[in-house]
Design an enzyme around this catalytic site. Structure first.
Site, PDB file in Angstrom:
ATOM      1  N   HIS A  64       9.567  -2.252   1.521  1.00 43.63           N
ATOM      2  CA  HIS A  64       9.121  -3.645   1.505  1.00 43.63           C
ATOM      3  C   HIS A  64      10.241  -4.618   1.849  1.00 43.63           C
ATOM      4  CE1 HIS A  64       4.994  -3.339   0.422  1.00 43.63           C
ATOM      5  NE2 HIS A  64       5.210  -2.731  -0.745  1.00 43.63           N
TER       6      HIS A  64
ATOM      7  N   GLU B 287       9.004   0.949  -2.332  1.00 45.42           N
ATOM      8  CA  GLU B 287       9.470  -0.403  -2.642  1.00 45.42           C
ATOM      9  C   GLU B 287      10.639  -0.808  -1.748  1.00 45.42           C
ATOM     10  OE1 GLU B 287       7.474  -1.995  -4.311  1.00 45.42           O
ATOM     11  OE2 GLU B 287       6.375  -0.326  -5.217  1.00 45.42           O
TER      12      GLU B 287
END
Length: 630
Positions: free
Chosen positions: A488, A485
């Site tokens: 990202h 994550e």
């Protein structure tokens, strides 16, 4: 291209005509009502005239007419409705202190969910089957199309930004007559000057955006809704240049809307959050969904006391008590982002406080600068994106290995978060910085979301959602998902796909980089142990990919399903996301894994160190921009 604008049942339509008007800033003023499970309030949108019309308008007013024909062609075949132009629900004379939503004391004509029906909104006015009516001696009104579904739109009006105190500094006109045409042009000129202010005046810009959002209305606008869009027009206005560039919309969400989900957390307390729906945020607020509509936003959210509002915002909001039992939370973003990246979570979250050991770790790595990052200290280049307060141009930000972070969770999971998550965040952030350089975002909140969350994690600007499933798996599962994550922030957010069908540009890179980040976060592991971990992961990925390829439709396995037309838009800017609504697609990882193996192959071919160096250069050149695979 028109054929693609007739979306199949599995394609997600992007209806907004961004080539004619492009939203630059949103201001949301919302009330969260857990009793009725409704988010209600006002959104103010500030526009610029789109690039396509600026080109076609040079050839005369007829240059834009094909857009209106196209808008009629791609409309969903539903009965439209037009609001009563003198509706008593909201008065344009209302003072907009605290962005108050008017009409709360009026007679309620809504259904049991608080949603006004089409018939009720159209009361007293004959419904039009074709909103592109011929008026003004055969000329058609310009139609502003926004992406919107499962929202009750109550009223739309033009905002009189010229009435704001001190706004005259944004006008070039020394003298004004009483001609209404000149006043309309003045309002649009003010908005243009405001949205194009120099980057070093961003604080002043936000202040004036707020003041303009509170300005009185200067006339209601006609609107219709269909399955996927909200369409707005002003009688007699035939071009985007003359259309109001600041509009205010009163609306409320519907319980069936899929942009947010109302549920309870693991402690049994009510909450609501955006869970990464295939339709993105169009059931949360009317917006322009296409990635090209990069915009900034401000949001003021009121909740009952005891609730915490987390959001994709640059500031760590502190609640302000408006009255007994009501709190207000304010967030803002100055980096232009697609509306799909807007994220909100409202619940009785508890902050998991940092322990002294964790704080010490953060202090030690805060300003460490690995030798591989030396080019980021001295390599000054002008960024290639539109102007905004960019961290890549901030010397202090370029030296920040660990950005400020917080962890939130339901009360019953706080102990697990302290045990498994807190100490991993600085290690993973530092490893990401060592690999890619400057963190694109200034802070990070991590929230353990309710158990109905359908993924292991989801990244948005300034906030990451993690599933409770990663907590019992020890540091490895929690750490690798956190690294995915965090990746990202660079691939998917700071660098976005210009065409959403190329999702591998986000997920393939994040899947590849999670192994790199996690290896560097585990400083105690030897080189052989790291390689052993990565080879095992590659084997598991290969088996999952093999199974999906053997058991899924071939057309869903293609990384570029639109092939040569990838990135192409219609004349108005409308398009579709191919297979965007296909139910089984959300459970597939083929785009993650094919992208992962492509990047892994490149790294093994030219050497991991050389390949990661090229990624750092890529990030430095393309952050803040949209890209295609090519």
């Amino acid at each position: 291209m028109e054929a693609q604008l007739d979306p199949m049942k599995d394609d997600l339509p992007l209806m907004a005509n961004t080539n004619y008007m492009l939203v630059k800033h949103y201001i949301l003023d919302l009330d969260v009502d857990f009793k009725s499970k409704v988010i209600e309030g006002i959104i103010v949108l500030f526009f610029e005239t789109g690039s396509q019309y600026r080109k076609t308008s040079k050839t005369g007013k007829d240059g834009c007419q094909s857009q209106f024909d196209e808008a009629c062609k791609i409309r969903a075949p539903e009965t439209s409705h037009i609001p009563v132009t003198n509706a008593s629900a909201c008065s344009s004379k209302t003072e907009y202190n605290d962005f108050a939503v008017c009409g709360k004391g009026e007679e309620d004509t809504s259904d049991k969910n608080g949603n006004h029906s089409n018939e009720e909104q159209a009361s007293g006015i004959s419904s039009s089957e074709d909103c592109c009516d011929i008026e003004n001696h055969g000329n058609k009104d310009f139609l502003l199309v926004l992406d919107c579904c499962d929202i009750s739109v109550l009223k739309v009006e033009e905002v009189d930004v010229a009435a704001v105190s001190g706004i005259e500094k944004f006008t070039r006109s020394a003298n004004l007559t009483d001609v209404s045409k000149e006043l309309e042009n003045l309002r649009n000129q003010i908005v243009h000057e405001l949205v194009t202010l120099p980057v070093d005046r961003w604080k002043e810009q936000l202040q004036y955006f707020t003041s303009c959002s509170k300005a009185p209305g200067c006339g209601e606008l006609l609107f219709t809704t269909s399955t996927w869009s909200l369409e707005i027009r002003k009688s007699g206005i035939q071009t985007p240049t003359d259309f109001p560039h600041a509009i205010r919309i009163w609306y409320k969400t519907k319980l069936e809307g899929k942009s947010v989900i109302w549920t309870t957390d693991q402690s049994g307390r009510p909450c609501v959050y955006t869970m990464g729906s295939p339709i993105n945020n169009r059931a949360l607020f009317p917006c322009q969904e296409p990635p090209i509509a990069l915009s900034t936003w401000q949001a003021l959210v009121r909740t009952p006391a005891g609730f915490v509002v987390l959001m994709s915002g640059e500031n760590s909001a502190e609640p302000v008590q408006l009255q007994e039992g009501i709190l207000s939370w304010y967030y803002y973003v100055t980096m232009p982002m697609p509306a799909s990246t807007f994220t909100i979570a409202v619940g009785c979250w508890q902050e998991v406080k940092q322990q002294s050991l964790t704080a010490a770790v953060q202090t030690n790595v805060e300003f460490s600068l690995p030798s591989s990052q030396a080019d980021f200290r001295w390599h000054e280049e002008i960024c290639g994106h539109m102007e905004y307060p960019c961290r890549f141009q901030n010397p202090a930000a370029r030296l920040q290995a660990v950005i400020p972070y917080r962890v939130f969770a339901p009360w019953c999971l706080m102990e697990r978060c302290e045990e498994h998550l807190l100490q991993l965040i600085p290690q993973c952030l530092s490893a990401a910085y060592t690999t890619l350089g400057t963190h694109p975002f200034s802070r990070l909140d991590v929230l353990i979301v309710p158990s109905n969350f359908s993924s292991l994690g989801m990244a948005s600007p300034h906030i990451i959602f993690l599933s409770q499933s990663v907590l019992p798996g020890g540091s490895h599962l929690c750490g690798t998902r956190l690294c995915h994550e965090i990746a990202h922030a660079w691939f998917g957010l700071a660098i976005g796909a210009r065409d959403w069908t190329e999702e591998w540009l986000s997920e393939g890179f994040a899947t590849f980089l999670e192994d790199i980040f996690w290896a560097r976060a585990q400083q105690q592991l030897s080189h052989d142990e790291v390689k052993g971990q990565q080879e095992l992961k590659a084997l598991l990925h290969w088996r999952r990919l093999r199974d999906e390829v053997q058991n899924s439709e071939e057309e869903l396995q293609v990384l570029r399903p639109k092939k040569e037309s990838t990135g192409e838009l219609s004349e108005s800017g409308a398009s579709v996301v191919k297979h965007g609504l296909k139910a089984e697609k959300i459970f597939m990882q083929v785009h993650y894994l094919k992208g992962y193996f492509l990047l892994r192959s490149l790294a093994r071919t030219i050497g991991e160190a050389s390949y990661l160096a090229s990624l750092r250069k890529f990030v430095h050149k393309f952050h803040g921009q949209l890209v295609l695979s090519q």
